[in-house]
Write a protein that holds these residues in place. Sequence first.
Motif, short mmCIF file in Angstrom:
data_model
loop_
_atom_site.label_atom_id
_atom_site.label_comp_id
_atom_site.label_asym_id
_atom_site.label_seq_id
_atom_site.Cartn_x
_atom_site.Cartn_y
_atom_site.Cartn_z
N UNK A 180 0.49 -1.18 0.01
CA UNK A 180 -0.50 0.25 0.12
C UNK A 180 1.15 1.03 -0.16
N UNK A 181 2.16 1.59 0.60
CA UNK A 181 2.76 2.72 0.53
C UNK A 181 3.26 2.80 -1.15
N UNK A 182 3.81 1.55 -1.30
CA UNK A 182 4.28 1.22 -2.69
C UNK A 182 3.94 2.05 -3.33
N UNK A 183 1.75 1.76 -3.34
CA UNK A 183 1.29 2.12 -4.61
C UNK A 183 0.67 4.31 -3.84
N UNK A 184 0.72 4.35 -2.51
CA UNK A 184 0.40 5.78 -2.39
C UNK A 184 2.30 6.33 -2.71
N UNK A 185 2.90 5.39 -3.04
CA UNK A 185 4.45 6.40 -3.80
C UNK A 185 3.96 7.10 -4.70
N UNK A 186 3.84 5.89 -5.23
CA UNK A 186 3.32 6.09 -7.11
C UNK A 186 2.23 7.28 -7.13
N UNK A 187 0.92 7.17 -6.02
CA UNK A 187 -0.42 8.34 -6.36
C UNK A 187 0.28 9.52 -6.47
N UNK A 188 1.66 9.71 -5.09
CA UNK A 188 1.79 11.26 -4.95
C UNK A 188 2.54 11.84 -6.08
N UNK A 189 3.67 11.02 -6.42
CA UNK A 189 4.20 10.89 -7.94
C UNK A 189 3.09 11.44 -8.57
#
Length: 215
Positions: A180-189
């Motif tokens: 989930x943290x990885x997906x969150x980072x992608x979304x922010x980017x």
Amino acid sequence: MIHVGIVDDHEIVRAGFRELINRETDIIVSFEAPSGDDTIKQLREVRCNVLLLDLSLRGENGVDVLRSVRQRFPDTQVLVLSSYPEDRYAMAMIRNGASGYLCKDCDGSELLRAIRTVASGRRYLSEAGMQLMAGQMLGEVTQAPHDALSERELQVFLRLAAGESVSEVSNHLNLSVKTVSTYRSRVLEKLDISSNAEMAVYALRHGLMTDGAPH
């Protein structure tokens, strides 16, 4: 005969769709459901060629339901119905597996046409949706940043924007906290933002949720 499932958490809306469909000789309502869980249960038990799916179900969002249906019942075509115009969600839903997208204020004749179209294995977009797609292809309409999110990224984004923590998203989507943290980072980017608070602001600005609830 086209077997249709109606998924909407408002009984009066389901009744309206049912009344419209019951006038036809080649389409039949197989079931109605107010939630994603009820939808999955019904799909296990009855035949359904086309699922009419509301995006804003109480306590959950249609993106999660769309993913579950696509994974478990790949032969069921999903026609998304929304109270919001095509520029909010249409491209994202089509790209992530929906067979069509319509606003709930469409004419009854268009809804029936859309049902028959997706039942035949083709995609359906309203005229407004087709104009939006054409505009994006020709560079006349700028693609919204959230249209570039993958299905999982969109799921995570909507839940985080609505105020869920990473651990809560992890539990709801059966993913590890790290994933989930990885997906969150992608979304922010992809959205060019830096925090969950900015996710909420983005979602509100683009009409993807109101008062903390994703649509």
